[in-house]
Design an enzyme around this catalytic site. Structure first.
Site, PDB file in Angstrom:
ATOM      1  N   SER A  44       0.921  -1.286   0.048  1.00 56.42           N
ATOM      2  CA  SER A  44       0.149  -0.089   0.165  1.00 56.42           C
ATOM      3  C   SER A  44       0.726   1.330   0.007  1.00 56.42           C
ATOM      4  O   SER A  44       0.397   2.482  -0.154  1.00 56.42           O
ATOM      5  CB  SER A  44      -1.056   0.072   1.073  1.00 56.42           C
ATOM      6  OG  SER A  44      -0.110  -0.014   2.370  1.00 56.42           O
ATOM      7  N   LYS A 138       3.773 -17.337   9.313  1.00 56.84           N
ATOM      8  CA  LYS A 138       3.548 -17.404  10.818  1.00 56.84           C
ATOM      9  C   LYS A 138       3.233 -16.003  11.567  1.00 56.84           C
ATOM     10  O   LYS A 138       3.794 -14.984  11.289  1.00 56.84           O
ATOM     11  CB  LYS A 138       4.446 -18.377  11.614  1.00 56.84           C
ATOM     12  CG  LYS A 138       5.634 -17.436  12.345  1.00 56.84           C
ATOM     13  CD  LYS A 138       6.402 -18.447  13.333  1.00 56.84           C
ATOM     14  CE  LYS A 138       7.368 -17.749  13.964  1.00 56.84           C
ATOM     15  NZ  LYS A 138       6.932 -16.988  15.085  1.00 56.84           N
ATOM     16  N   HIS A 168      10.208 -20.325   9.413  1.00 51.50           N
ATOM     17  CA  HIS A 168      11.629 -20.125   8.814  1.00 51.50           C
ATOM     18  C   HIS A 168      12.379 -20.919   9.635  1.00 51.50           C
ATOM     19  O   HIS A 168      13.582 -21.476   9.348  1.00 51.50           O
ATOM     20  CB  HIS A 168      12.051 -18.482   8.794  1.00 51.50           C
ATOM     21  CG  HIS A 168      12.242 -18.392  10.459  1.00 51.50           C
ATOM     22  ND1 HIS A 168      11.225 -17.756  11.287  1.00 51.50           N
ATOM     23  CD2 HIS A 168      13.574 -18.089  10.916  1.00 51.50           C
ATOM     24  CE1 HIS A 168      11.978 -17.489  12.516  1.00 51.50           C
ATOM     25  NE2 HIS A 168      13.268 -17.808  12.310  1.00 51.50           N
ATOM     26  N   LYS A 172      16.075 -23.889   8.462  1.00 53.56           N
ATOM     27  CA  LYS A 172      17.696 -23.709   8.972  1.00 53.56           C
ATOM     28  C   LYS A 172      18.366 -25.030   8.679  1.00 53.56           C
ATOM     29  O   LYS A 172      17.846 -26.097   8.906  1.00 53.56           O
ATOM     30  CB  LYS A 172      17.759 -23.396  10.634  1.00 53.56           C
ATOM     31  CG  LYS A 172      17.287 -22.136  11.170  1.00 53.56           C
ATOM     32  CD  LYS A 172      17.365 -21.864  12.568  1.00 53.56           C
ATOM     33  CE  LYS A 172      16.898 -20.314  12.987  1.00 53.56           C
ATOM     34  NZ  LYS A 172      17.960 -19.457  12.510  1.00 53.56           N
ATOM     35  N   GLU A 206      17.552 -16.685  24.729  1.00 53.62           N
ATOM     36  CA  GLU A 206      17.940 -15.601  24.275  1.00 53.62           C
ATOM     37  C   GLU A 206      18.178 -14.363  25.137  1.00 53.62           C
ATOM     38  O   GLU A 206      17.602 -14.301  26.162  1.00 53.62           O
ATOM     39  CB  GLU A 206      16.871 -14.913  23.352  1.00 53.62           C
ATOM     40  CG  GLU A 206      16.266 -15.747  22.020  1.00 53.62           C
ATOM     41  CD  GLU A 206      15.186 -14.888  21.251  1.00 53.62           C
ATOM     42  OE1 GLU A 206      15.553 -13.938  20.406  1.00 53.62           O
ATOM     43  OE2 GLU A 206      14.079 -14.955  21.716  1.00 53.62           O
ATOM     44  N   ASP A 225       4.854 -17.564  20.292  1.00 50.29           N
ATOM     45  CA  ASP A 225       5.893 -16.829  19.409  1.00 50.29           C
ATOM     46  C   ASP A 225       6.907 -18.099  19.036  1.00 50.29           C
ATOM     47  O   ASP A 225       7.051 -18.215  17.778  1.00 50.29           O
ATOM     48  CB  ASP A 225       6.574 -16.020  20.127  1.00 50.29           C
ATOM     49  CG  ASP A 225       7.734 -15.119  19.290  1.00 50.29           C
ATOM     50  OD1 ASP A 225       7.494 -15.205  18.089  1.00 50.29           O
ATOM     51  OD2 ASP A 225       8.852 -14.926  20.001  1.00 50.29           O
ATOM     52  N   HIS A 230       7.960 -23.510  16.404  1.00 49.85           N
ATOM     53  CA  HIS A 230       9.392 -23.929  16.238  1.00 49.85           C
ATOM     54  C   HIS A 230       9.905 -24.979  17.036  1.00 49.85           C
ATOM     55  O   HIS A 230      10.428 -26.126  16.647  1.00 49.85           O
ATOM     56  CB  HIS A 230      10.596 -22.689  16.469  1.00 49.85           C
ATOM     57  CG  HIS A 230      10.245 -21.583  15.990  1.00 49.85           C
ATOM     58  ND1 HIS A 230       9.913 -21.371  14.691  1.00 49.85           N
ATOM     59  CD2 HIS A 230      10.656 -20.209  16.278  1.00 49.85           C
ATOM     60  CE1 HIS A 230       9.928 -20.226  14.235  1.00 49.85           C
ATOM     61  NE2 HIS A 230      10.597 -19.419  15.208  1.00 49.85           N
ATOM     62  N   LYS A 316      13.080 -15.054  27.015  1.00 47.78           N
ATOM     63  CA  LYS A 316      14.029 -13.936  26.730  1.00 47.78           C
ATOM     64  C   LYS A 316      14.762 -13.427  27.960  1.00 47.78           C
ATOM     65  O   LYS A 316      14.425 -13.736  29.050  1.00 47.78           O
ATOM     66  CB  LYS A 316      13.016 -12.649  26.373  1.00 47.78           C
ATOM     67  CG  LYS A 316      12.203 -13.042  25.276  1.00 47.78           C
ATOM     68  CD  LYS A 316      12.833 -12.729  23.952  1.00 47.78           C
ATOM     69  CE  LYS A 316      11.755 -12.655  22.727  1.00 47.78           C
ATOM     70  NZ  LYS A 316      12.474 -12.272  21.457  1.00 47.78           N
TER      71      LYS A 316
END
Length: 459
Positions: A44, A138, A168, A172, A206, A225, A230, A316
């Protein structure tokens, strides 16, 4: 495998995903000679083709620092742009015109799921989608009910064989190595069952926090998430039965069976945590109960895996950034070589999935000296190759070729949602944890009877 696509349409071509992942992946395909189709950007933003080409060039300057100039120019020459009004049928007629004589386009929907129904319906009315395929990013739904509704919408235009649900993580190289290592080595399969495996641990840690994505994370949390997609896919690759053939459907058959065998989560088998300071992140509610950490014990109701605990954790602001799988084997029944020898930890397989790539076997060997005492050693089987394909490069290339093996099928996606759906509808307590730690104390208590977590070590 279906015939190769003869064009690619990027819905949301001016967005952040295109900048960070899709243009670098397309460049890499062009560099390997695997692109070879026109690429139509559809978004857009009030742009034209030259502005889109400039955006792609900026992306490559940032993410492909040593890009091959010839491959860059080949990609830029393939780009076209159509300014989209997603709810205007005339826009889709312009898209058909931009596709020229292409009859098998691949549509990549890097747009909010709220637009999916409108877009696929308009594609159908325009005639563009007749022999096309669609790639859907996703998250594929927010729960089991919304995933089923999304499938229903897509099936009004595309049959199941033409829907490519992208994760994704499945692209890997290290994740693909899980599948290959299991079924390409004859010494693995006799050990890969409840008689020899004591436990399985999967960690996705992470050190980063929200990095400006607080508003997005408030909508998903760790379970949506990374766990539902995953990490449950990793569980499936570790526990699935051998496919009867190397084709995509045979692999996806066994993947779906493995996911269906996982017992749905309950509050007793899940620990949810939130790092201190998360509620001060931009875009996060002051009283947020969204989890930034989740640890769980999974049970698989199958002949091969009954009784083997599978522990999964993701979070996290943890101590390191690493994704790792450990498959711990049963201990020898006795230490027979020296009565006082400590057997140490059991034998194990270790799969480091990121940021580096390692497959290793943990074993015992004799320590130097006169006494028959042992020491722990690790035998490295596989390490990172500098020329491996990126995840999006592999998946975009496979989608163009019509190879669906690494993409989610409807039954597999819905089976994964079935595992987490009960705890999404009945949220459990949130346990606080300190940034830089390994998560809440409750997660350690959950696994303590089995010896505790094996925390990944990053050099």
């Amino acid at each position: 495998m279906d015939p190769r696509s003869d064009a690619l349409v990027l819905f949301g071509a001016t967005g952040d995903l295109a900048r960070r992942k899709l243009f670098p992946a397309l460049y890499r395909l062009a560099r390997r000679g695997r692109l070879g189709v026109p690429v139509v950007g559809f978004a857009s933003s009030p742009w034209d083709t030259e502005r889109l080409r400039a955006y792609a060039r900026e992306s490559l300057a940032e993410f492909e620092r040593n890009a091959d100039p010839a491959a860059v120019e080949a990609l830029l020459a393939s780009l076209r742009y159509v300014r989209a009004e997603y709810r205007d049928p005339a826009t889709y007629r312009l898209l058909c015109d931009a596709l020229g004589g292409a009859t098998r386009p691949l549509f990549y929907l890097a747009i909010p799921p709220s637009l999916f129904a409108e877009v696929v319906s308009s594609l159908a009315k325009s005639g563009c989608a007749r022999d096309g395929r669609v790639v859907v990013e996703k998250p594929f739904g927010r729960d089991l009910a919304s995933a089923r509704e999304l499938n229903r919408v897509l099936h009004t235009v595309f049959d199941e064989g033409r829907i490519y649900r992208i994760d994704h993580f499945m692209g890997k190289e290290a994740v693909q190595n899980l599948l290959y290592f299991r079924f390409a080595n004859s010494f693995v399969e006799p050990l890969w069952n409840r008689h020899h495996v004591a436990a399985i641990e999967i960690t996705m840690a992470e050190t980063l926090g929200m990095e400006g994505r607080g508003r997005f994370y408030e909508e998903v949390g760790a379970l949506r998430d990374v766990v539902q997609n995953h990490l449950l896919q990793v569980v499936a690759l570790l526990t699935m039965e051998p496919p009867v053939a190397p084709d995509a459907e045979s692999v996806r058959d066994e993947n779906a069976k493995a996911l269906r065998a996982i017992r749905p989560l309950t509050g007793r088998s899940l620990v949810r945590g939130q790092y201190a300071g998360y509620r001060e992140e931009p875009g996060v509610a002051e009283s947020s109960l969204v989890e930034t950490y989740a640890a769980m014990q999974l049970h698989i109701d199958s002949w091969r895996w009954a009784g083997v605990p599978i522990f999964v954790r993701a979070g996290k602001r943890l101590a390191v950034t690493a994704t790792e799988v450990r498959v711990e084997l049963q201990r020898p029944p006795l230490g027979v070589l020296h009565r006082g020898d400590e057997l140490g930890r059991p034998n194990y397989f270790r799969f480091r999935l990121g940021p580096d790539v390692v497959i290793a076997l943990g074993a015992r060997a004799k320590a130097p000296g006169e006494e028959m005492r042992g020491r722990q050693v690790e035998l490295s089987v596989c390490q990172h190759s500098p020329d491996e394909m990126t995840a999006y490069e592999r998946l975009l290339g496979d989608a163009l070729e019509g190879d669906a093996a690494l993409f989610g099928r409807q039954d597999g996606v819905e089976a994964a949602w079935r595992v987490v759906d009960p705890v999404l509808r009945k949220p459990t307590r949130i346990h606080p944890y300190a940034p830089g730690s390994w998560g809440p104390e409750a997660a350690r208590a959950m696994i303590a009877p089995y010896g505790g977590w094996d925390d990944p070590v990053v050099a």
